[in-house]
Structures are given as structure tokens and as C-alpha cells.
Scaffold this motif. Structure first.
Motif, PDB file in Angstrom:
ATOM      1  N   ALA A   1       8.650  -6.682 -59.527  1.00 23.49           N
ATOM      2  CA  ALA A   1       8.669  -7.224 -58.169  1.00 23.49           C
ATOM      3  C   ALA A   1       7.337  -6.704 -57.396  1.00 23.49           C
ATOM      4  CB  ALA A   1       9.833  -7.048 -57.609  1.00 23.49           C
ATOM      5  N   ASN A   2       7.224  -5.414 -57.540  1.00 25.52           N
ATOM      6  CA  ASN A   2       6.228  -4.571 -56.783  1.00 25.52           C
ATOM      7  C   ASN A   2       4.637  -4.625 -57.238  1.00 25.52           C
ATOM      8  OD1 ASN A   2       7.951  -4.121 -54.687  1.00 25.52           O
ATOM      9  ND2 ASN A   2       8.718  -2.404 -55.642  1.00 25.52           N
ATOM     10  N   ARG A   3       4.750  -5.332 -58.205  1.00 22.03           N
ATOM     11  CA  ARG A   3       3.457  -5.653 -58.932  1.00 22.03           C
ATOM     12  C   ARG A   3       2.270  -6.499 -58.286  1.00 22.03           C
ATOM     13  NH1 ARG A   3       3.050  -6.673 -65.132  1.00 22.03           N
ATOM     14  NH2 ARG A   3       1.190  -5.836 -64.632  1.00 22.03           N
ATOM     15  N   VAL A   4       1.001  -5.997 -58.039  1.00 19.90           N
ATOM     16  CA  VAL A   4       0.051  -6.359 -57.344  1.00 19.90           C
ATOM     17  C   VAL A   4      -0.668  -7.629 -58.076  1.00 19.90           C
ATOM     18  CG1 VAL A   4      -2.257  -6.304 -56.401  1.00 19.90           C
ATOM     19  CG2 VAL A   4      -0.594  -4.373 -56.115  1.00 19.90           C
TER      20      VAL A   4
ATOM     21  N   PRO B   1      -6.739  -7.490 -55.140  1.00 17.15           N
ATOM     22  CA  PRO B   1      -5.482  -8.261 -54.848  1.00 17.15           C
ATOM     23  C   PRO B   1      -5.523  -9.558 -54.010  1.00 17.15           C
ATOM     24  CG  PRO B   1      -5.532  -6.172 -54.358  1.00 17.15           C
ATOM     25  CD  PRO B   1      -6.813  -6.320 -54.547  1.00 17.15           C
ATOM     26  N   GLU B   2      -4.677 -10.595 -54.505  1.00 14.95           N
ATOM     27  CA  GLU B   2      -4.894 -12.227 -53.730  1.00 14.95           C
ATOM     28  C   GLU B   2      -5.190 -11.911 -52.508  1.00 14.95           C
ATOM     29  OE1 GLU B   2      -1.808 -14.624 -55.286  1.00 14.95           O
ATOM     30  OE2 GLU B   2      -0.447 -13.490 -54.426  1.00 14.95           O
ATOM     31  N   GLU B   3      -4.309 -11.037 -51.718  1.00 16.47           N
ATOM     32  CA  GLU B   3      -4.355 -11.277 -50.415  1.00 16.47           C
ATOM     33  C   GLU B   3      -5.695 -10.716 -49.510  1.00 16.47           C
ATOM     34  OE1 GLU B   3      -2.400  -7.286 -51.322  1.00 16.47           O
ATOM     35  OE2 GLU B   3      -2.208  -9.511 -51.991  1.00 16.47           O
ATOM     36  N   LYS B   4      -6.375 -10.161 -50.616  1.00 16.42           N
ATOM     37  CA  LYS B   4      -7.785  -9.521 -49.993  1.00 16.42           C
ATOM     38  C   LYS B   4      -9.005 -10.532 -50.345  1.00 16.42           C
ATOM     39  CE  LYS B   4      -6.428  -5.189 -48.767  1.00 16.42           C
ATOM     40  NZ  LYS B   4      -6.534  -4.515 -47.269  1.00 16.42           N
ATOM     41  N   VAL B   5      -8.859 -11.450 -51.398  1.00 16.81           N
ATOM     42  CA  VAL B   5      -9.959 -12.159 -52.088  1.00 16.81           C
ATOM     43  C   VAL B   5     -10.989 -12.621 -50.837  1.00 16.81           C
ATOM     44  CG1 VAL B   5     -10.685 -14.181 -53.158  1.00 16.81           C
ATOM     45  CG2 VAL B   5      -8.752 -12.634 -53.875  1.00 16.81           C
ATOM     46  N   TYR B   6     -10.382 -13.609 -49.968  1.00 17.25           N
ATOM     47  CA  TYR B   6     -11.278 -13.966 -48.895  1.00 17.25           C
ATOM     48  C   TYR B   6     -11.985 -13.137 -47.787  1.00 17.25           C
ATOM     49  CZ  TYR B   6      -9.313 -18.189 -51.001  1.00 17.25           C
ATOM     50  OH  TYR B   6      -8.864 -19.108 -51.997  1.00 17.25           O
TER      51      TYR B   6
END
Length: 71
Positions: free
Chosen positions: A1-4, A44-49
Motif C-alpha cells: 500500500a505504501n509503494r511508490v 514518482p507519478e505525483e512529481k512527473v509534471y
């Protein structure tokens, strides 16, 4: 659950561009993964843009790597 969960930041990078980008990611303490022999960088997906915009502001990548055009 805590995997990036990682998404592609850039693909088809030259060795030079990949090296420069990895150096910047290390400086910014952004987690990353390398794939495709180092030609693909994932963050990490939240950091892509946010990361793409930051790299573009620094003139990276310099070569013909793929960014938004992979979508």
C-alpha cells in the motif's frame, strides 16, 4: 500500500541527457528509476509534471528525448 508508483519522466534519452537529468534529480532529492539501459527515467507519478517543468527551465533534455510526446 505504501509503494511508490513511478511514471515516465523522459524516454529515449541520450546518455549525456540521462546523466545530466539524473544529476539534477539527485541534487533535488527526487526518487527515480532507470530503465531501458538508462535511456528511460521514471519518477514518482505525483512529481512527473513538476519535475519536467523544472528540467525544461534548466534546458533539459538537450537532445531529442521524448517527453510529452509519448502520450
Amino acid at each position: 500500500a505504501n509503494r511508490v508508483k513511478y511514471n515516465t519522466l523522459y524516454s529515449n534519452l541520450s546518455s549525456e541527457d540521462a546523466s545530466l537529468i539524473v544529476t539534477k534529480l539527485k541534487e533535488q532529492r527526487v526518487l527515480y528509476q532507470l530503465e531501458g539501459g538508462g535511456s528511460t527515467i521514471k519518477v514518482p507519478e505525483e512529481k512527473v509534471y513538476e519535475t519536467r517543468l523544472g528540467m525544461a527551465g534548466q534546458g533539459l533534455p538537450k537532445g531529442g528525448g521524448a517527453g510529452f510526446e509519448i502520450f
